[in-house]
Design a protein around this motif. Structure first.
Motif, PDB file in Angstrom:
ATOM      1  N   ARG A 279      34.512  12.975  38.539  1.00  0.00           N
ATOM      2  CA  ARG A 279      34.436  11.782  37.688  1.00  0.00           C
ATOM      3  C   ARG A 279      35.529  11.775  36.636  1.00  0.00           C
ATOM      4  O   ARG A 279      36.124  10.724  36.352  1.00  0.00           O
ATOM      5  CB  ARG A 279      33.052  11.742  37.011  1.00  0.00           C
ATOM      6  N   GLU A 280      35.832  12.911  36.052  1.00  0.00           N
ATOM      7  CA  GLU A 280      36.866  12.977  35.024  1.00  0.00           C
ATOM      8  C   GLU A 280      38.237  12.637  35.587  1.00  0.00           C
ATOM      9  O   GLU A 280      39.116  12.167  34.859  1.00  0.00           O
ATOM     10  CB  GLU A 280      36.887  14.359  34.386  1.00  0.00           C
ATOM     11  N   GLY A 281      38.407  12.841  36.892  1.00  0.00           N
ATOM     12  CA  GLY A 281      39.691  12.550  37.510  1.00  0.00           C
ATOM     13  C   GLY A 281      39.808  11.153  38.076  1.00  0.00           C
ATOM     14  O   GLY A 281      40.891  10.761  38.544  1.00  0.00           O
ATOM     15  N   LEU A 282      38.732  10.387  38.036  1.00  0.00           N
ATOM     16  CA  LEU A 282      38.773   9.028  38.574  1.00  0.00           C
ATOM     17  C   LEU A 282      39.347   8.051  37.554  1.00  0.00           C
ATOM     18  O   LEU A 282      39.015   8.126  36.367  1.00  0.00           O
ATOM     19  CB  LEU A 282      37.368   8.572  38.968  1.00  0.00           C
ATOM     20  N   PRO A 283      40.174   7.121  37.991  1.00  0.00           N
ATOM     21  CA  PRO A 283      40.752   6.135  37.057  1.00  0.00           C
ATOM     22  C   PRO A 283      39.784   4.990  36.779  1.00  0.00           C
ATOM     23  O   PRO A 283      40.123   3.805  36.941  1.00  0.00           O
ATOM     24  CB  PRO A 283      41.996   5.660  37.807  1.00  0.00           C
ATOM     25  N   LEU A 284      38.567   5.329  36.339  1.00  0.00           N
ATOM     26  CA  LEU A 284      37.552   4.323  36.055  1.00  0.00           C
ATOM     27  C   LEU A 284      37.362   4.204  34.557  1.00  0.00           C
ATOM     28  O   LEU A 284      37.326   5.212  33.850  1.00  0.00           O
ATOM     29  CB  LEU A 284      36.218   4.696  36.705  1.00  0.00           C
ATOM     30  N   PRO A 285      37.229   2.984  34.034  1.00  0.00           N
ATOM     31  CA  PRO A 285      37.017   2.812  32.590  1.00  0.00           C
ATOM     32  C   PRO A 285      35.622   3.261  32.188  1.00  0.00           C
ATOM     33  O   PRO A 285      34.740   3.456  33.023  1.00  0.00           O
ATOM     34  CB  PRO A 285      37.187   1.306  32.389  1.00  0.00           C
ATOM     35  N   GLY A 286      35.403   3.403  30.899  1.00  0.00           N
ATOM     36  CA  GLY A 286      34.092   3.756  30.388  1.00  0.00           C
ATOM     37  C   GLY A 286      33.831   5.247  30.419  1.00  0.00           C
ATOM     38  O   GLY A 286      34.646   6.031  30.935  1.00  0.00           O
TER      39      GLY A 286
ATOM     40  N   THR B  47      34.569  -1.210  37.610  1.00  0.00           N
ATOM     41  CA  THR B  47      34.641  -1.649  36.211  1.00  0.00           C
ATOM     42  C   THR B  47      34.031  -0.639  35.248  1.00  0.00           C
ATOM     43  O   THR B  47      34.144  -0.785  34.040  1.00  0.00           O
ATOM     44  CB  THR B  47      33.923  -3.003  36.031  1.00  0.00           C
ATOM     45  N   GLY B  48      33.333   0.373  35.780  1.00  0.00           N
ATOM     46  CA  GLY B  48      32.737   1.403  34.934  1.00  0.00           C
ATOM     47  C   GLY B  48      31.389   1.048  34.359  1.00  0.00           C
ATOM     48  O   GLY B  48      30.854   1.784  33.539  1.00  0.00           O
ATOM     49  N   GLY B  49      30.815  -0.095  34.770  1.00  0.00           N
ATOM     50  CA  GLY B  49      29.519  -0.515  34.261  1.00  0.00           C
ATOM     51  C   GLY B  49      28.380   0.348  34.771  1.00  0.00           C
ATOM     52  O   GLY B  49      28.545   1.154  35.696  1.00  0.00           O
ATOM     53  N   GLY B  50      27.192   0.156  34.171  1.00  0.00           N
ATOM     54  CA  GLY B  50      26.043   0.987  34.518  1.00  0.00           C
ATOM     55  C   GLY B  50      25.328   0.530  35.776  1.00  0.00           C
ATOM     56  O   GLY B  50      25.365  -0.647  36.149  1.00  0.00           O
ATOM     57  N   LEU B  51      24.658   1.464  36.420  1.00  0.00           N
ATOM     58  CA  LEU B  51      23.851   1.168  37.597  1.00  0.00           C
ATOM     59  C   LEU B  51      22.594   0.399  37.207  1.00  0.00           C
ATOM     60  O   LEU B  51      22.025   0.611  36.134  1.00  0.00           O
ATOM     61  CB  LEU B  51      23.446   2.462  38.300  1.00  0.00           C
ATOM     62  N   HIS B  52      22.135  -0.467  38.095  1.00  0.00           N
ATOM     63  CA  HIS B  52      20.865  -1.153  37.891  1.00  0.00           C
ATOM     64  C   HIS B  52      19.740  -0.241  38.364  1.00  0.00           C
ATOM     65  O   HIS B  52      19.889   0.457  39.381  1.00  0.00           O
ATOM     66  CB  HIS B  52      20.835  -2.465  38.682  1.00  0.00           C
ATOM     67  N   PRO B  53      18.608  -0.190  37.659  1.00  0.00           N
ATOM     68  CA  PRO B  53      17.495   0.664  38.099  1.00  0.00           C
ATOM     69  C   PRO B  53      17.068   0.417  39.535  1.00  0.00           C
ATOM     70  O   PRO B  53      16.669   1.354  40.230  1.00  0.00           O
ATOM     71  CB  PRO B  53      16.376   0.289  37.112  1.00  0.00           C
TER      72      PRO B  53
END
Length: 326
Positions: free
Chosen positions: A232-239, A248-254
């Protein structure tokens, strides 16, 4: 500007009839609502206020202004059949259904106290109304050690980052006893160092009624989580979320977590007639039972689970003798 907790906003039938959701919101944060059984003032958490407001707003939309052709009505005209229809139409789980009934009982009791109605239409529904299955309380579900091993063997194994994320996320729930609301909010830096026994410490941040606590992810799955953090630290994802939903780096839905856990249980060959509850709660229960089976002190298990009260942990200790017998 008028004080939103002013009694004029929630203690007259005129306001409740004209603007029921606004009257409920004012009553919810007033001294008249937040009183415990001993009559003492009790401050509601902000999260509880949001949940209660959303629950009542949904009830008001669907019952007072129905979209199925039935005429609109005001609160004094609501019947027990209206409440049952609302509960059945929404196919609520037993816990949420009970919570709705208790909230409506309390609301209609207040309306009766201000002379708005004579009888409480929600009174007694929690006793008479059966669960959706038509049976009594469903037993708490957890996995045996063999079933747990089968689930770990069935974790997603694809090469893409989303498959690796889901693999680590489910492993964290099963190996660390996390709630869905906790796991979807974990930041990357919550993952601590590996311990001498191979386990891994995980800082869990408050979610809903929870509190800040630390759990110990079992050595059986700690490697999966540690490897994912490095990925995860190596992925070019925001957040900063440890388990982002997408690019987009947003959160998962339950609901996404539920579907993924359900799919893994099916892949592991866990029969639905044996383990009826197919969500993350069953994995959390399994973690708690496994910790107690191996001799962990209840107070420590309560800390791992983030319990606020000892009675929450005793719920699991009371189950343990049954588990040993069967």
């Amino acid at each position: 500007m008028a004080d939103p907790t002013s009694s004029s906003l929630f203690d007259t039938p005129r306001i409740w009839n004209a603007a029921p959701t606004e009257a409920f919101a004012a009553w919810l944060v007033s001294d008249a609502f937040a009183v415990n059984r001993r009559g003492e003032r009790q401050q509601l958490r902000d999260s509880s206020v949001r949940v209660y407001r959303a629950m009542f707003s949904k009830f008001a939309r669907e019952v007072l202004v129905p979209e199925d052709g039935r005429p609109p009505k005001q609160l004094p005209a609501v019947s027990a059949d209206d409440i049952r229809r609302f509960l059945d139409t929404n196919a609520l789980t037993k816990g949420i259904r009970h919570r709705y009934i208790k909230l409506l009982e309390r609301t209609f009791d207040h309306l009766a106290s201000i002379g708005m109605m004579e009888a409480n239409p929600a009174r007694g529904l929690a006793i008479r109304q059966p669960t959706r299955s038509g049976a009594g309380n469903e037993k708490t579900m957890w996995l045996s050690q063999a079933q747990q091993d089968a689930v770990l063997a069935a974790l997603p194994s694809g090469e893409g980052w989303k498959a690796q994320r889901s693999r680590a996320m489910i492993a964290a729930v099963l190996g660390g006893g996390l709630k869905v609301s906790e796991v979807i909010r974990l930041p990357i830096n919550s993952v601590g160092a590996r311990q001498e026994d191979g386990s891994l410490l995980l800082d869990v941040y408050p979610a809903g009624a929870g509190r800040m606590h630390r759990t110990r992810v079992s050595a059986q799955v700690a490697g999966i989580l540690a490897q994912w953090r490095a990925t995860r630290e190596g992925l070019p994802l925001p957040g900063k979320l440890l388990f982002p939903a997408g690019p987009t780096g947003g959160g998962l839905h339950p609901a996404t977590v539920y579907r993924q856990v359900k799919a893994v249980l099916a892949e592991a060959g866990i029969p639905e007639d044996l383990v009826k509850r197919r969500g993350a709660r069953t994995l959390r229960n399994s973690f708690a039972i496994r910790q107690l089976e191996t001799g962990a002190a209840p107070a420590l298990v309560g800390e791992y689970l983030g319990h606020r009260a000892d009675r929450s942990t005793r719920y699991y200790t009371d189950l343990l003798p049954k588990n040993r017998k069967g």
